[in-house]
Write a protein that holds these residues in place. Structure first.
Motif, PDB file in Angstrom:
ATOM      1  N   ALA A 117       2.809  -4.938   6.718  1.00  0.00           N
ATOM      2  CA  ALA A 117       1.587  -4.731   7.092  1.00  0.00           C
ATOM      3  C   ALA A 117       1.150  -4.951   5.994  1.00  0.00           C
ATOM      4  O   ALA A 117       1.141  -3.736   5.775  1.00  0.00           O
ATOM      5  CB  ALA A 117       1.069  -4.501   8.275  1.00  0.00           C
ATOM      6  N   VAL A 118      -0.207  -6.249   5.742  1.00  0.00           N
ATOM      7  CA  VAL A 118      -0.336  -5.461   4.200  1.00  0.00           C
ATOM      8  C   VAL A 118      -1.680  -6.107   4.692  1.00  0.00           C
ATOM      9  O   VAL A 118      -2.790  -6.424   4.493  1.00  0.00           O
ATOM     10  CB  VAL A 118      -0.012  -6.365   3.361  1.00  0.00           C
ATOM     11  N   TRP A 119      -2.858  -4.766   4.048  1.00  0.00           N
ATOM     12  CA  TRP A 119      -4.172  -5.237   3.896  1.00  0.00           C
ATOM     13  C   TRP A 119      -4.706  -4.376   2.979  1.00  0.00           C
ATOM     14  O   TRP A 119      -4.427  -3.735   2.573  1.00  0.00           O
ATOM     15  CB  TRP A 119      -4.703  -4.570   5.103  1.00  0.00           C
ATOM     16  N   ASN A 120      -5.526  -5.008   2.377  1.00  0.00           N
ATOM     17  CA  ASN A 120      -6.868  -4.580   0.986  1.00  0.00           C
ATOM     18  C   ASN A 120      -5.862  -4.876  -0.637  1.00  0.00           C
ATOM     19  O   ASN A 120      -6.016  -3.166  -0.814  1.00  0.00           O
ATOM     20  CB  ASN A 120      -7.939  -3.849   1.577  1.00  0.00           C
ATOM     21  N   GLY A 121      -4.616  -5.421   0.002  1.00  0.00           N
ATOM     22  CA  GLY A 121      -4.161  -5.409  -1.539  1.00  0.00           C
ATOM     23  C   GLY A 121      -2.873  -3.857  -1.170  1.00  0.00           C
ATOM     24  O   GLY A 121      -2.150  -3.349  -1.710  1.00  0.00           O
ATOM     25  N   ASP A 132      -2.489   7.865   6.541  1.00  0.00           N
ATOM     26  CA  ASP A 132      -3.417   7.768   5.879  1.00  0.00           C
ATOM     27  C   ASP A 132      -4.574   7.058   5.805  1.00  0.00           C
ATOM     28  O   ASP A 132      -5.447   6.812   5.199  1.00  0.00           O
ATOM     29  CB  ASP A 132      -2.890   7.831   4.046  1.00  0.00           C
ATOM     30  N   PHE A 133      -4.424   5.744   5.883  1.00  0.00           N
ATOM     31  CA  PHE A 133      -4.684   4.656   6.307  1.00  0.00           C
ATOM     32  C   PHE A 133      -5.189   4.661   8.096  1.00  0.00           C
ATOM     33  O   PHE A 133      -6.382   3.698   7.793  1.00  0.00           O
ATOM     34  CB  PHE A 133      -4.125   2.969   6.169  1.00  0.00           C
ATOM     35  N   LEU A 134      -5.277   5.300   9.083  1.00  0.00           N
ATOM     36  CA  LEU A 134      -5.173   5.424  10.240  1.00  0.00           C
ATOM     37  C   LEU A 134      -6.948   6.147  10.459  1.00  0.00           C
ATOM     38  O   LEU A 134      -7.065   7.350   9.755  1.00  0.00           O
ATOM     39  CB  LEU A 134      -4.409   5.586  11.019  1.00  0.00           C
ATOM     40  N   ARG A 135      -7.293   5.158  11.215  1.00  0.00           N
ATOM     41  CA  ARG A 135      -9.146   6.468  11.667  1.00  0.00           C
ATOM     42  C   ARG A 135      -8.880   6.161  13.185  1.00  0.00           C
ATOM     43  O   ARG A 135      -8.605   4.699  13.199  1.00  0.00           O
ATOM     44  CB  ARG A 135     -10.147   5.423  10.765  1.00  0.00           C
ATOM     45  N   VAL A 160      -9.143   1.921   3.166  1.00  0.00           N
ATOM     46  CA  VAL A 160      -8.396   1.602   2.512  1.00  0.00           C
ATOM     47  C   VAL A 160      -9.217   1.642   1.268  1.00  0.00           C
ATOM     48  O   VAL A 160      -9.822   0.355   1.567  1.00  0.00           O
ATOM     49  CB  VAL A 160      -7.722   0.344   2.127  1.00  0.00           C
ATOM     50  N   ASP A 161      -9.170   2.312   0.153  1.00  0.00           N
ATOM     51  CA  ASP A 161     -10.101   2.572  -0.698  1.00  0.00           C
ATOM     52  C   ASP A 161     -11.685   2.005  -0.524  1.00  0.00           C
ATOM     53  O   ASP A 161     -12.301   1.033  -0.991  1.00  0.00           O
ATOM     54  CB  ASP A 161     -10.210   1.100  -2.023  1.00  0.00           C
ATOM     55  N   GLY A 162     -11.965   2.603   0.484  1.00  0.00           N
ATOM     56  CA  GLY A 162     -13.390   2.768   1.198  1.00  0.00           C
ATOM     57  C   GLY A 162     -13.753   1.997   2.038  1.00  0.00           C
ATOM     58  O   GLY A 162     -14.805   1.926   2.069  1.00  0.00           O
TER      59      GLY A 162
END
Length: 94
Positions: free
Chosen positions: A4-8, A34-37, A58-60
């Protein structure tokens, strides 16, 4: 291996996804936490049960409610219990 890929960034990667209704459900330990809120959103499926959601960061950049999971499923959906699936522009590479 399914990704699963998002925002690179690779959000999740596993050779053990479960496909239900065209969605790949990833084991929770295959998803980068780290990518889950946490999200307050919930929905209901008559045969799977109550879904909860995560927002991806991801990256803000935020992808609101782009991941969902069923913490406790109804009996027919046990294979996807506490697995995470994605939508809202998350690319699944199989």
């Amino acid at each position: 291996m399914v990704r699963a890929v998002w925002n690179g960034k690779v959000i999740a990667e596993s050779g053990e996804t479960v496909v239900v209704e065209g969605n790949h459900y990833f084991p929770r330990d295959a998803v980068n936490p780290d990518f889950l809120r946490d999200s307050d959103l919930h929905s209901f499926c008559p045969w799977k049960g109550r879904a909860s959601y995560h927002t991806l960061e991801v990256d803000g950049k935020l992808n609101v409610d782009a991941a969902w999971f069923y913490p406790e499923t109804k009996s027919r959906a046990k294979p996807i219990e506490d697995r995470i699936a994605f939508w809202h522009g998350v690319t699944i590479e199989a």
